[in-house]
Write a protein that holds these residues in place. Structure first.
Motif: not given
Ligand SMILES: C[S@@+](CC[C@H](N)C(=O)[O-])C[C@H]1O[C@@H](n2cnc3c(N)ncnc32)[C@H](O)[C@@H]1O
Length: 232
Positions: A65-71, A88-93, A97-100
């Protein structure tokens, strides 16, 4: 974004870009894509070579998804290398954003169908896998799209190490029954939970996902299933 939408010849359903990225997010995705994305061009992917160091273990999240769990997991386990799959590109984006923003460097992502990556993954190389709130595909004629299927579990069992954990979360009762049935009939997995608390309560090391939060907000409770890959 057409170039990024068409990069790998995917078999996924649904739109890959739901709303245009902001200029800043698109520029950031383009900047970090070569650094953090996984390409299948070289054939088999060796996860130990992706990080520039040898991570203690490699954990895989399918459909982040948008990566909250992964982060959250990546921050809590800095010596683990994380692989996230999300078409889902918006999710990867959102993830980038979060990683950076938080300077998280132990994640690599595959912006496409997880099955393509699993097919190219070295056997017995993954120590933990997460499939959190997979799309339930409610209509009977769409059941074949469900990511938890006998065929996909066979591929997953091949890349998981002996004893590896597989965590699956869902807020959908019918899909939950389906998931349990698929895993119970799969000779490669064990489900050892015996007390309802174990599947009704999310453990402290299982961060909440965006989708779970949304489900809870409209009164849908979730189930948290943990399976083990049997020793070969
Ligand atoms: C219901 S959302 C849940 C997202 C996230 N895990 C959460 O709990 O917030 C399911 C996600 O799985 C992704 N997905 C669907 N099919 C996939 C596939 N074949 N490979 C990887 N991800 C997939 C979708 O793009 C979507 O982001």
């Amino acid at each position: 974004m057409k170039d990024l939408e068409n990069i790998q010849g995917s078999r996924v359903y649904g739109r890959r870009l739901t709303k245009p990225l902001t200029k800043t997010s698109e520029a950031r995705l383009r900047e970090y894509f070569p650094k953090y994305s996984i390409s299948l061009e070289g054939g088999q992917v060796d996860y130990t070579k992706l990080f520039g160091y040898n991570p203690r273990e490699v954990w895989l999240e399918i459909g982040f998804g948008k990566g909250e769990h992964l982060i959250s997991q990546a921050k809590a386990n800095p010596d683990v290398g994380f692989i996230g799959c999300e078409p889902f590109i918006n999710g990867v984006s959102g993830l980038v954003d979060h990683m950076v923003r938080d300077n998280v460097t132990n994640i690599r992502f595959f912006m496409d169908d997880a099955r393509l990556l699993m097919d190219a993954t070295k056997k017995q190389s993954v120590s933990r896998a997460f499939i959190l709130f997979p799309d339930p595909w409610r209509k009977k004629r769409h059941y074949k799209r469900r990511i938890v299927s006998a065929g996909n579990l066979t591929i997953l069992a091949e890349i998981l190490k002996d004893g590896a954990q597989l965590r699956i979360g869902t807020d959908h009762h019918d899909y939950c029954r389906w998931i349990l049935a698929r895993l119970m009939e799969d000779i490669n997995f064990n489900w050892n939970d015996s007390h309802p608390d174990e599947w009704h309560k999310r453990s402290a090391d299982w961060p909440q996902t965006r989708y779970e939060k949304k489900a809870l907000a409209v009164g849908r409770k979730s189930t948290y299933l943990t399976f083990q890959r049997k020793p070969r």
